[in-house]
Design a protein around this motif. Structure first.
Motif, short mmCIF file in Angstrom:
data_model
loop_
_atom_site.label_atom_id
_atom_site.label_comp_id
_atom_site.label_asym_id
_atom_site.label_seq_id
_atom_site.Cartn_x
_atom_site.Cartn_y
_atom_site.Cartn_z
N ARG A 365 5.47 6.37 -7.39
CA ARG A 365 4.25 5.77 -6.32
C ARG A 365 4.15 4.31 -6.53
NH1 ARG A 365 1.95 10.52 -7.92
NH2 ARG A 365 0.39 9.45 -9.14
N ASN A 366 4.02 4.06 -7.95
CA ASN A 366 3.90 2.22 -8.36
C ASN A 366 4.86 1.52 -7.89
OD1 ASN A 366 1.38 3.30 -9.55
ND2 ASN A 366 2.16 3.18 -11.68
N LEU A 367 5.99 2.22 -8.17
CA LEU A 367 7.36 1.14 -7.63
C LEU A 367 7.30 0.98 -6.14
CD1 LEU A 367 10.13 2.75 -10.02
CD2 LEU A 367 9.26 0.13 -10.07
N ARG A 368 7.02 2.10 -5.39
CA ARG A 368 7.18 1.96 -3.77
C ARG A 368 6.12 1.17 -3.38
NH1 ARG A 368 5.17 6.84 -2.14
NH2 ARG A 368 6.93 7.82 -3.10
N LYS A 369 5.03 0.98 -4.01
CA LYS A 369 3.79 0.32 -3.33
C LYS A 369 3.66 -1.05 -3.88
CE LYS A 369 -0.11 2.24 -6.03
NZ LYS A 369 -1.13 3.29 -5.96
N ASP A 370 4.60 -1.46 -4.87
CA ASP A 370 4.42 -2.75 -5.82
C ASP A 370 4.40 -3.93 -4.68
OD1 ASP A 370 4.77 -3.85 -8.59
OD2 ASP A 370 5.63 -5.29 -7.41
N ARG A 371 3.26 -4.83 -4.91
CA ARG A 371 3.17 -5.83 -3.95
C ARG A 371 4.28 -6.69 -4.02
NH1 ARG A 371 -3.28 -7.14 -4.58
NH2 ARG A 371 -3.92 -4.85 -3.74
N GLU A 372 4.80 -7.16 -5.12
CA GLU A 372 5.85 -8.32 -5.41
C GLU A 372 7.37 -7.69 -5.04
OE1 GLU A 372 4.99 -10.60 -8.56
OE2 GLU A 372 3.01 -10.88 -8.17
N HIS A 373 7.54 -6.48 -5.69
CA HIS A 373 8.77 -6.05 -5.82
C HIS A 373 8.89 -4.65 -5.44
CE1 HIS A 373 10.31 -9.78 -7.65
NE2 HIS A 373 9.10 -9.63 -8.57
N PRO A 374 8.77 -4.03 -4.28
CA PRO A 374 8.65 -2.72 -3.90
C PRO A 374 10.16 -2.10 -3.96
CG PRO A 374 8.43 -4.30 -1.92
CD PRO A 374 8.12 -5.02 -3.26
N ALA A 476 16.26 -4.13 -14.04
CA ALA A 476 15.17 -4.50 -15.04
C ALA A 476 13.90 -4.15 -14.84
CB ALA A 476 15.50 -6.04 -15.14
N PHE A 477 13.29 -4.39 -13.42
CA PHE A 477 12.16 -4.08 -13.05
C PHE A 477 11.78 -2.34 -13.18
CE2 PHE A 477 9.15 -2.91 -9.47
CZ PHE A 477 8.28 -3.77 -9.76
N VAL A 478 12.67 -1.51 -12.92
CA VAL A 478 12.40 -0.47 -13.27
C VAL A 478 12.35 0.05 -14.57
CG1 VAL A 478 13.60 1.89 -13.13
CG2 VAL A 478 13.61 0.58 -11.15
N LEU A 479 13.19 -0.66 -15.42
CA LEU A 479 12.98 -0.44 -16.89
C LEU A 479 11.74 -0.81 -17.21
CD1 LEU A 479 14.25 -0.27 -19.80
CD2 LEU A 479 14.91 -2.58 -19.83
N GLU A 480 10.97 -1.90 -16.73
CA GLU A 480 9.87 -2.51 -17.16
C GLU A 480 8.88 -1.14 -16.86
OE1 GLU A 480 6.63 -5.82 -16.24
OE2 GLU A 480 8.63 -6.26 -15.34
N ARG A 481 8.83 -1.00 -15.65
CA ARG A 481 7.96 0.27 -15.27
C ARG A 481 7.91 1.49 -15.97
NH1 ARG A 481 3.55 -0.65 -11.96
NH2 ARG A 481 4.06 -1.77 -10.25
N ILE A 482 9.21 1.97 -16.35
CA ILE A 482 9.42 3.12 -17.18
C ILE A 482 8.67 2.88 -18.50
CG2 ILE A 482 11.07 4.58 -18.35
CD1 ILE A 482 12.76 4.29 -16.16
#
Length: 600
Positions: A365-374, A476-482
């Motif tokens: 959910r967070n990745l999908r709705k991220d304002r800068e890097h969805p 890298a963005f997915v890694l940061e989220r995880i």
């Protein structure tokens, strides 16, 4: 500027903390394999390394070589009068500092912040406990030697003149120590500080000498060392009720912030667990920056600690089922594997519960709705396939690094020793409706160690084919989220762990319902009351965070079982405030508060 003998002592301590041996290469089935090889107790030992770990460990070994060369040159330049420390015609058998040399040694730390546990050591020196020695023990880089120096520096001038510091080195014996202490007793010395005393191979079996003769004569005897089990075994056998023990391994958030000047829960998660004079981000550079440095710490500070104690306690008779591993030179590897398994299980629990839940959880959910890097990468993943691949990769990693079959009996016995070292703590989970079992999850008390291993594991997982079709930037963005999900679970463990330690007379646990949970419950059995908490790795306050706290059925069932709920709160990274009956508590402020009572 440091004089030669001070620089020699600093070099010896730094070198002792660096890995020994060399990196070798072997060609197997056309592929180059790299190994860390070294000699221990006259036996050659070897450990497989991946390319990154080989490069990182090689750099540490090269640093050791350079420092050893400098040490050799300094010793050659040392004046003859200093090559053998002596006083009044007596040549010391161990490395001794007294008088001006001791003053120069402790002066640099006079203005450093003190750990909270310093008050316990200070009380021993001020009040005196005739017949008792003081034992300061814990894993490497947790501030033991600094505490000794601070204690010496705080002594009145009249006492300082009758104080000696002894650095015990590998090869020294209890006989050597006894000879020097006998001289100090005859000369009227009152305070003796012995650092790394467990290097004396016969210490465990003969430690009572220090209490029964020297402490009983009115001397203050302060012992320090990294061999925690050696001290524990000595307490149960030789010293029994003739010692005061202070463990330095656990470093709560408040001390990490106060002593090192590093603030913020995320900094504590990434680097917490050790202390150093190096100040800000010391651990980033040395201890928990990379998997190689983390593995080296586990190997030298934990695995060899346990092995050293077992080898010299009762002539090796306490190895129990671990004897077969020791005899095959596989015990160090087995201990490393158990520590890593604890962290791997923690990581997969976070990933499968929060990352790959019924709807791919918060991360999707967070990745999908991220304002800068969805990104919808997690929408495109088959959760069952990914979860199975995740488990498969973990098993492959385990098998690649495991050179001996470790049984459940081995794991249980190794875990017992990890508990004794204060490295692992079991956090309980209670259930409503009540189950006939109580579950525990194991928390690592050094968060930097857990984070470094979890990050390394996740980086490898993201090389899975499911992620190969997205850009490096997106990976890298997915890694940061995880990793933020992992930080959240770690923050939860840190809060529960420190709350448990600060409230020994209360019950602290996670409470799980058929649907949903309270992240932490504190029960006061005497008052028949409780407090309930949600713990969120977030700077924002939103009502969804406390939906379980205002669930009437959950609260009613909790009060029926544990007593009246006196407090409902969300612990998070934002500012203190309230939303009706719900308190919002800043996590750093909360941890500073609970830490106040750990050493009081």
């Amino acid at each position: 500027m440091q004089n030669i003998d001070e620089r020699i002592r600093d070099l010896e301590m730094t070198i002792a903390a660096l890995p020994v041996g060399y990196i070798s290469k072997k060609t197997i089935n056309g592929k180059i394999k790299k190994y860390h090889q070294w000699t221990e107790d006259g036996k050659k030992k070897s450990k497989y390394l991946d390319d990154d770990s080989a490069a990182e460990l090689g750099a540490l070994i090269e640093e050791r070589r350079i420092l050893e060369q400098e040490l050799s040159e300094l010793k050659k330049a040392l004046p003859d009068s200093l090559k053998k420390k002596s006083a009044a015609g007596y040549v010391f058998k161990t490395s001794v500092l007294i008088g001006d040399a001791l003053k120069r040694y402790v002066d640099p730390i006079r203005n450093l912040q003190r750990r909270d546990c310093f008050a316990v050591l200070e009380d021993y020196l001020e009040r005196g406990y005739t017949g008792k020695v003081f034992i300061l023990y814990g894993l490497r880089r947790t501030g033991k030697t600094t505490l000794l120096k601070q204690a010496i520096a705080s002594l009145p001038l009249s006492d300082f003149s009758k104080t000696a510091f002894i650095q015990v080195n590998p090869g020294d014996t209890l006989g050597d120590i006894n000879a020097d202490l006998k001289w100090f007793l005859e000369k009227g010395y009152k305070n003796l500080f012995l650092d790394e005393v467990t290097f004396a191979t016969d210490f465990i079996e003969g430690a009572a000498l220090l209490s029964d003769i020297y402490a009983a004569s009115g001397m203050h005897i302060v012992l320090s060392g990294t061999d925690s089990l050696g001290f524990i075994f000595s307490e149960s056998e030789e010293l029994y009720d003739r010692c005061i023990m202070l463990h330095t391994t656990f470093i709560p958030y408040r001390e990490f912030e106060k002593v090192l000047g590093i603030s913020g829960i995320d900094e504590y998660i990434r680097y917490g667990g050790t202390m150093s004079l190096g100040g800000k981000h010391y651990n980033e550079a040395v201890t928990f920056k990379t998997k190689a440095s983390t593995d080296e710490y586990i190997d030298s500070a934990i695995a060899k600690n346990i092995q050293h104690s077992l080898r010299y306690y009762q002539d090796g008779g306490h190895f129990r089922h671990l004897a077969e591993l020791y005899e095959k030179d596989e015990l160090t590897s087995a201990i490393n594997r158990v520590v890593e398994d604890i962290n791997h299980r923690f990581t997969i629990e976070v990933l499968t519960k929060d990352f790959v839940s019924n709807d791919l959880g918060i991360s999707r959910r967070n990745l999908r709705k991220d304002r800068e890097h969805p990104t919808d990468i997690l929408d495109r993943i088959d959760k069952e396939t990914f979860t199975e691949g995740l488990r498969r990769m973990l098993e492959i990693l385990n098998k690649n690094e495991q050179s001996v079959q470790i049984t459940d009996t081995h794991r249980v016995e190794i875990k017992e020793y990890l508990d004794l070292l204060d490295l692992t703590v079991d956090i309980p989970t209670e259930f409503i409706p009540v189950r006939n079992e109580k579950l525990y999850r194991t928390a690592i008390a050094q968060p930097g160690m857990r984070y470094a291993q979890a990050e390394s594991l996740v980086r490898q997982l993201l090389l899975d084919k499911e992620f190969q079709n997205i850009s490096a930037k997106d990976r890298a963005f997915v890694l940061e989220r995880i990793m933020n999900e992992i930080k959240g679970r770690m923050m939860e463990d840190i809060v529960i762990l420190e709350t448990m330690m600060a409230n020994p007379d209360k019950e602290v646990f996670k409470l799980q319902f058929a649907v949903g949970e309270f992240d932490m419950v504190i029960v006061d059995p005497a008052a028949i009351t409780c407090e309930v908490f949600e713990i969120k790795h977030s700077e924002e306050a939103v009502p969804e965070q406390y939906k379980n706290l205002i669930d009437m059925e959950k609260c009613k069932a909790t009060e029926f079982r544990f007593g009246e709920i006196k407090r409902k709160a969300v612990i998070y990274r934002g500012e203190d405030k309230s939303d009706g009956s719900i308190e919002y508590l800043n996590v750093e402020e909360y941890l500073r508060g609970v830490s106040d009572s750990i050493f009081t």
